[in-house]
Design a protein around this motif. Sequence first.
Motif, PDB file in Angstrom:
ATOM      1  N   MET A 257     -12.896 -62.842  -4.821  1.00 17.81           N
ATOM      2  CA  MET A 257     -12.270 -63.963  -5.478  1.00 17.81           C
ATOM      3  C   MET A 257     -10.772 -63.719  -5.674  1.00 17.81           C
ATOM      4  SD  MET A 257     -13.913 -65.938  -8.495  1.00 17.81           S
ATOM      5  CE  MET A 257     -13.414 -67.470  -9.030  1.00 17.81           C
ATOM      6  N   VAL A 258     -10.409 -62.479  -5.959  1.00 22.90           N
ATOM      7  CA  VAL A 258      -9.009 -62.136  -6.141  1.00 22.90           C
ATOM      8  C   VAL A 258      -8.257 -62.325  -4.834  1.00 22.90           C
ATOM      9  CG1 VAL A 258      -7.421 -60.266  -6.660  1.00 22.90           C
ATOM     10  CG2 VAL A 258      -9.478 -60.560  -8.027  1.00 22.90           C
ATOM     11  N   SER A 259      -8.850 -61.936  -3.718  1.00 23.18           N
ATOM     12  CA  SER A 259      -8.161 -62.059  -2.438  1.00 23.18           C
ATOM     13  C   SER A 259      -7.960 -63.525  -2.050  1.00 23.18           C
ATOM     14  CB  SER A 259      -8.929 -61.329  -1.337  1.00 23.18           C
ATOM     15  OG  SER A 259     -10.169 -61.955  -1.100  1.00 23.18           O
ATOM     16  N   ARG A 260      -8.887 -64.396  -2.443  1.00 24.84           N
ATOM     17  CA  ARG A 260      -8.759 -65.823  -2.157  1.00 24.84           C
ATOM     18  C   ARG A 260      -7.561 -66.399  -2.918  1.00 24.84           C
ATOM     19  NH1 ARG A 260     -14.120 -69.433  -2.581  1.00 24.84           N
ATOM     20  NH2 ARG A 260     -14.761 -68.430  -0.660  1.00 24.84           N
ATOM     21  N   GLU A 261      -7.424 -66.056  -4.192  1.00 25.20           N
ATOM     22  CA  GLU A 261      -6.300 -66.522  -4.998  1.00 25.20           C
ATOM     23  C   GLU A 261      -4.984 -65.948  -4.468  1.00 25.20           C
ATOM     24  OE1 GLU A 261      -6.667 -66.051  -9.223  1.00 25.20           O
ATOM     25  OE2 GLU A 261      -8.742 -66.733  -9.190  1.00 25.20           O
ATOM     26  N   TYR A 262      -5.015 -64.711  -4.058  1.00 27.33           N
ATOM     27  CA  TYR A 262      -3.823 -64.069  -3.521  1.00 27.33           C
ATOM     28  C   TYR A 262      -3.370 -64.787  -2.249  1.00 27.33           C
ATOM     29  CZ  TYR A 262      -0.692 -60.635  -1.526  1.00 27.33           C
ATOM     30  OH  TYR A 262       0.392 -60.005  -0.985  1.00 27.33           O
ATOM     31  N   LYS A 263      -4.324 -65.116  -1.372  1.00 27.24           N
ATOM     32  CA  LYS A 263      -3.987 -65.833  -0.134  1.00 27.24           C
ATOM     33  C   LYS A 263      -3.411 -67.210  -0.448  1.00 27.24           C
ATOM     34  CE  LYS A 263      -7.258 -63.675   3.027  1.00 27.24           C
ATOM     35  NZ  LYS A 263      -8.428 -63.872   3.884  1.00 27.24           N
ATOM     36  N   ARG A 264      -4.021 -67.900  -1.413  1.00 29.23           N
ATOM     37  CA  ARG A 264      -3.555 -69.228  -1.784  1.00 29.23           C
ATOM     38  C   ARG A 264      -2.140 -69.144  -2.360  1.00 29.23           C
ATOM     39  NH1 ARG A 264      -5.332 -72.489  -6.898  1.00 29.23           N
ATOM     40  NH2 ARG A 264      -4.731 -70.456  -7.606  1.00 29.23           N
ATOM     41  N   ASP A 265      -1.907 -68.200  -3.259  1.00 33.27           N
ATOM     42  CA  ASP A 265      -0.579 -68.024  -3.854  1.00 33.27           C
ATOM     43  C   ASP A 265       0.448 -67.646  -2.791  1.00 33.27           C
ATOM     44  OD1 ASP A 265      -1.566 -68.667  -6.331  1.00 33.27           O
ATOM     45  OD2 ASP A 265      -1.637 -66.595  -7.073  1.00 33.27           O
ATOM     46  N   SER A 266       0.041 -66.776  -1.890  1.00 31.83           N
ATOM     47  CA  SER A 266       0.932 -66.339  -0.823  1.00 31.83           C
ATOM     48  C   SER A 266       1.290 -67.526   0.085  1.00 31.83           C
ATOM     49  CB  SER A 266       0.265 -65.235  -0.011  1.00 31.83           C
ATOM     50  OG  SER A 266       1.065 -64.868   1.067  1.00 31.83           O
ATOM     51  N   SER A 267       0.303 -68.333   0.380  1.00 31.77           N
ATOM     52  CA  SER A 267       0.529 -69.517   1.204  1.00 31.77           C
ATOM     53  C   SER A 267       1.454 -70.503   0.504  1.00 31.77           C
ATOM     54  CB  SER A 267      -0.809 -70.183   1.525  1.00 31.77           C
ATOM     55  OG  SER A 267      -0.616 -71.370   2.235  1.00 31.77           O
TER      56      SER A 267
END
Length: 132
Positions: free
Chosen positions: A1-11
């Motif tokens: 779940m953390v990696s999904r949020e990180y990808k979204r924030d990064s995007s």
Amino acid sequence: MVSREYKRDSSLREKFQLLRSITNSNAESETSIIVDASKYIKKLKQKVEQINNETTSEKYFCDPTGHMVTVETLEKGFMIKVMSGKNEAGLLVCVLEAFEDLGLEVVEARVSCMDSFSLHAIGSSNNFNLPE
């Protein structure tokens, strides 16, 4: 779940950086970048409207003798139409002399002088001004 949020924030960060670079914004905060982008879009809309007005502006004139004159601004010159219900001797010469007096260089012209008079001319000039 953390990696999904990180990808979204990064995007999202990448998209804001792209928006910032496209709009030439120096803003740091996301809100300021959006405000700058909004201003940039408004300026672009104004430029488009100005270009549309310049390329489609038409002016009509009717002289006391009943000649109808239409002047349309083109991208690199003018389209001038002169029409009269009757053909008068010397009218073509008079119109061409008027073009010369205005500093208009006729690039192409089509004339009909049978019963009525009709002239369609395309001209170009840097110093041609439309009468108000």
